[in-house]
Scaffold this motif. Structure first.
Motif, PDB file in Angstrom:
ATOM      1  N   ASN A 160     -13.574  16.541  60.581  1.00 30.87           N
ATOM      2  CA  ASN A 160     -13.409  17.252  59.314  1.00 30.87           C
ATOM      3  C   ASN A 160     -14.735  17.401  58.584  1.00 30.87           C
ATOM      4  N   GLN A 161     -15.668  16.525  58.920  1.00 29.05           N
ATOM      5  CA  GLN A 161     -16.982  16.580  58.277  1.00 29.05           C
ATOM      6  C   GLN A 161     -18.010  17.296  59.157  1.00 29.05           C
ATOM      7  N   ALA A 162     -17.565  17.742  60.335  1.00 27.96           N
ATOM      8  CA  ALA A 162     -18.539  18.206  61.333  1.00 27.96           C
ATOM      9  C   ALA A 162     -19.017  19.629  61.128  1.00 27.96           C
ATOM     10  N   GLY A 163     -18.425  20.343  60.201  1.00 29.31           N
ATOM     11  CA  GLY A 163     -18.866  21.710  59.931  1.00 29.31           C
ATOM     12  C   GLY A 163     -18.688  22.621  61.130  1.00 29.31           C
ATOM     13  N   ARG A 164     -19.736  23.361  61.464  1.00 32.96           N
ATOM     14  CA  ARG A 164     -19.630  24.341  62.550  1.00 32.96           C
ATOM     15  C   ARG A 164     -19.421  23.699  63.917  1.00 32.96           C
ATOM     16  N   SER A 180     -17.504  21.448  64.607  1.00 30.60           N
ATOM     17  CA  SER A 180     -16.135  20.942  64.719  1.00 30.60           C
ATOM     18  C   SER A 180     -15.410  21.551  65.926  1.00 30.60           C
ATOM     19  N   GLY A 181     -15.555  22.852  66.104  1.00 29.11           N
ATOM     20  CA  GLY A 181     -14.850  23.532  67.200  1.00 29.11           C
ATOM     21  C   GLY A 181     -15.239  22.964  68.555  1.00 29.11           C
ATOM     22  N   PHE A 182     -16.534  22.732  68.724  1.00 28.54           N
ATOM     23  CA  PHE A 182     -17.016  22.190  70.001  1.00 28.54           C
ATOM     24  C   PHE A 182     -16.421  20.805  70.261  1.00 28.54           C
ATOM     25  N   PHE A 183     -16.501  19.950  69.250  1.00 25.85           N
ATOM     26  CA  PHE A 183     -15.997  18.582  69.449  1.00 25.85           C
ATOM     27  C   PHE A 183     -14.468  18.546  69.596  1.00 25.85           C
ATOM     28  N   ARG A 184     -13.783  19.465  68.909  1.00 18.82           N
ATOM     29  CA  ARG A 184     -12.324  19.560  69.088  1.00 18.82           C
ATOM     30  C   ARG A 184     -11.992  19.783  70.555  1.00 18.82           C
ATOM     31  N   THR A 185     -12.745  20.702  71.139  1.00 20.37           N
ATOM     32  CA  THR A 185     -12.528  21.004  72.559  1.00 20.37           C
ATOM     33  C   THR A 185     -12.835  19.783  73.418  1.00 20.37           C
TER      34      THR A 185
END
Lengths: 330, 463
Positions: free
Chosen positions: A126-130, A132-137
């Protein structure tokens, strides 16, 4: 800030429309009901593929399993009715008790750890900013791994002699145990391995975190709340519904654990070596059904587990009434 | 609306009810006509538990079986026999024409009426059952009737790293099991540990799976010849377990050895012998073929496993063809199975294997078929010396082991019996029980299962 009070109370008619007279409120309440009644037939029609599928592939097998639990059935010959004999046998089955104890131990430690790790990762994302999408994956990728592969991977990662886990422990001076053969460490190894699949829960909790109004955090900051206080008093209550969902779903999954432990300790990973510490309840059910051809007895075992899961879930839901906050209840 | 819901529910129940099937064990009694070559075939012959992928042994024999069946089409359900899949097919009434099962499963399947007696089938096809390896035939003979047709035989050999033996001043005779004291001493000499990690496993006694081998080597048995009485707590069994476990204890315990033996690439060119991380172990003969193919230069030494009385021994297992009760085409299944295991089929298959190996520049390391006549012919006519003394010796001892096999007799509670003794061994290996206590518990569990299943069988026969 009405958070954490939890109990869902249906709004009264007056609350629906404070300025409307009582009679009007009754009419407005009845109209949607009549509309729904008219929509029921087409709704059921659209739902019918699922309803038929549910009846054929879930309701009927579940009901038939209950019938089988009252029979002596080896799949090859016709079932013969034995009344409650199978349930009496379950009560006297030491192996079933041990398997249930293993399962309860696993669930009691795995689920809280799983939820805490999921929440921690979700808060980081939630704090990862842009990024976030990469780490979600990245976090979700292990969920795509077949559980059988995870079971085999466990044997390598947790290898007592040359496994990565013990290597890492060795860097900080810890002589790691034999995770895959020492009965004391088999279940902790399985619990740690299960954390590979937190990705699904992380996504659910991340979505919940993004729905928490920023104003609440601003208000808390103005009141002087630090990070821990904000997390405990704002974040956790506001996502408590999602936390409950993750908690219940993972509790049910933990109580039904099978593939990873079976693969690593009973199936393809080991054709003869096994470890009683890893024999979860569903593994016991599977072995009774397909190794010893006691399908009637296995059905009784399965129904006992069903009742246990129902009971635990009911307790969780009851307790949650005081702890969970639903935004719609405001 | 309620009526609509009722219709939906009734429809669903009807559909699902149709899928119940009639199960096995309820088929009409067999007559001699069922196996007659003139019997009318009903559709294709489905074969469950057998595949041919990249295997000339399977392909050649299948080709001959298909020729013998004429117009009857053969449909393979490939892969090892999956009991879950087989039982599902029985429950749904869609029984395969023939199955290829583990021989150890035949007694259980026979006792529950899942497979047919094949005495008449063998008789009508003129099969001389004396050609089968005696222990293999015993494994598929339940209560006096033959229920399976054996194929393949798996035996154990002693496999060792000659370089490690030389460095320790040992020979393969020190680790072939003829003297347990020598094996113990060799284990200590070969074992290397550095910094808490095992660098070389001196000797792996291969528990739990090879306990029956060590019991037999110790002059004992785990079950009576008639398959009715477990003898898991006999002194010979307990002593064999104590000794085999002590081999691990000398090397830091089973947990450490298990962890160390799981790391090497067992089927690749960095296997434990090629990389010098294992001194010696007993292992099934098919591994000779693997080693010869992936690491022919490994410094291997081979021998049979010996009993403490100095006799070559092996504890055998293998596959068997069985015809499920309810098979739509028992005559075709009978023809298929008997053709697959006849000497001529094995010879054709072995010739194809020998040719393929020669073309690949590899040695033909023999074939154990479960058919003694075929084994002898293959050894005499197709096995050629390669000039590599250790590999040629491997083939020699492989056939020697094949001539000295024993196996568990067919019994109606094989799975429960196996679980009882294996769980007991695992409890000892995991440090939960001592050998005597574990085997006493196993004896109780196994005998209870045997008594129950034999009682059900005897009652059925009397009825």
């Amino acid at each position: 800030m009405a958070v954490g009070t939890g109990r869902a109370v249906p709004p009264s008619a007056a609350e629906e429309d404070p300025v409307a007279p009582p009679g009007r409120a009754r009419r407005r309440r009845s109209r949607p009901e009549s509309v729904r009644r008219g929509d029921l037939r087409p709704a059921l029609l659209f739902l019918s593929p699922w309803i038929v599928g549910f009846l054929v592939f879930t309701a009927w097998p579940v009901g038939y399993t209950f019938y089988l639990s009252l029979t002596d059935y080896d799949v090859i010959n016709d079932p013969s009715f034995v009344g409650l004999d199978n349930y009496r046998a379950v009560a006297q089955d030491d192996d079933a008790r041990r398997a249930m104890a293993n399962t309860i131990f696993y669930t009691a430690f795995q689920v809280p750890l799983y939820v805490v790790v999921s929440l921690g990762l979700a808060m980081l994302l939630n704090q990862a900013g842009r990024a976030s999408g990469f780490f979600r994956t990245v976090f979700f990728l292990p969920n795509m791994t077949p559980p059988v592969a995870t079971g085999v991977l466990l044997l390598f990662l947790f290898n007592g002699q040359n496994g990565l886990v013990n290597d890492v422990l060795g860097w900080v001076g810890i002589d790691g145990p034999n995770w895959t053969s020492d009965p004391t460490w088999v279940k902790p190894g399985l619990i740690l391995m299960s954390l590979l699949s937190v990705g699904g829960s992380v996504i659910i909790l991340l979505a919940a975190l993004r729905n928490v109004p920023e104003e609440l955090y601003d208000a808390a900051r103005v009141d002087g709340a630090g990070f821990l206080r904000r997390t405990w008093s704002v974040t956790v209550p506001m996502i408590s519904g999602s936390l409950l969902f993750v908690f219940i779903v993972n509790t049910i999954a933990a109580l039904q654990s099978f593939t990873e432990a079976y693969t690593a300790f009973f199936g393809v990973g080991n054709t003869t070596y096994s470890n009683e510490a890893a024999e979860f309840y569903v593994i016991h059910v599977f072995r009774q059904a397909f190794e010893f051809l006691q399908m009637g007895y296995a059905s009784a075992l399965a129904w006992v587990l069903f009742v246990v899961i129902m009971g635990i879930t009911a307790v969780q839901l009851y307790v949650s009434k005081r702890l969970v906050f639903y935004q719609g209840d405001q | 609306m309620r009526r609509t819901a009722m219709l939906v529910a009734a429809g669903a129940l009807t559909v699902s009810g149709c899928a119940q099937g009639s199960g096995g064990g309820t088929a009409e009694p067999l007559s001699s006509d069922d196996f007659a070559e003139t019997a009318t075939a009903e559709g294709p012959l489905t074969v469950m538990g057998f595949g041919t992928a990249d295997d000339e042994i399977a392909q050649q024999r299948l080709q001959r079986a298909e020729e013998a069946l004429g117009d009857t089409e053969v449909q393979l359900i490939e892969g090892e026999l999956d009991m879950q899949q087989f039982l599902s097919s029985v429950a749904s009434g869609d029984v395969p024409g023939i199955i290829n099962a583990d021989r150890a499963q035949i007694g259980t399947l026979a006792s529950r009426g899942a497979v047919m007696p094949l005495t008449e089938c063998l008789s009508q096809r003129g099969v001389d059952t004396s050609v089968f390896v005696e222990s293999a035939l015993a494994q598929v003979t339940f209560d006096g009737q033959v229920y399976g047709i054996p194929e393949f035989n798996t035996v154990q050999l002693t496999m060792a790293n000659q370089e490690l033996l030389d460095e320790a001043g040992l020979t393969v005779e020190d680790v072939n099991g003829s003297s347990w004291e020598d094996v113990t001493a060799a284990t200590e000499q070969l074992f290397v540990e550095e910094g808490g990690r095992i660098e070389v496993i001196g000797y792996d006694s291969k528990l739990p799976e090879f306990l029956p081998l060590w019991v037999h080597a110790n002059g004992g048995s785990m079950i009576s010849d008639d398959g009715r009485t477990a003898t898991l707590d006999s002194p010979e069994v307990v002593e064999a377990l104590e000794w085999a476990v002590s081999i691990y204890d000398l090397q830091g315990g089973f947990g450490d050895v298990k962890a160390a033996r799981e790391i090497p690439d067992f089927f690749g060119d960095t296997n434990q012998f090629a990389t010098g991380v294992l001194g010696a172990m007993p292992m099934e003969q098919w591994y000779v073929n693997v080693l010869n193919e992936v690491s022919a230069d490994a410094p291997m030494a081979f021998d049979t496993v010996y009993s403490r009385q100095g006799e070559p021994i092996a504890f055998a297992n293998g596959a068997a063809w069985a015809i499920p009760v309810g098979s739509a085409n028992p005559a075709a299944a009978c023809t298929f199975a008997t053709t697959m295991v006849e000497t001529e089929s094995w010879m054709a298959a072995a010739e194809a294997r020998a040719t393929a190996r020669e073309e690949a520049g590899l040695q033909f390391t023999g074939l154990l078929t479960g058919n003694q006549e075929a084994d002898r012919q293959i050894q005499d006519e197709l096995v050629q010396p390669s000039g590599e003394e250790n590999w040629d010796h491997a083939v020699e001892v492989l056939y020697a082991a094949n001539d000295n096999t024993v196996a568990f007799p067919a019994n109606p509670a094989d799975a429960e019996f196996k679980q009882a003794w294996q769980d007991a061994v695992n409890r000892v290996l995991n440090g939960q029980q001592e050998p005597q206590e574990a085997m006493s518990q196993a004896q109780e569990e196994a005998q209870e299962a045997l008594d129950e299943r034999w009682a059900a069988w005897d009652e059925e026969q009397d009825g």
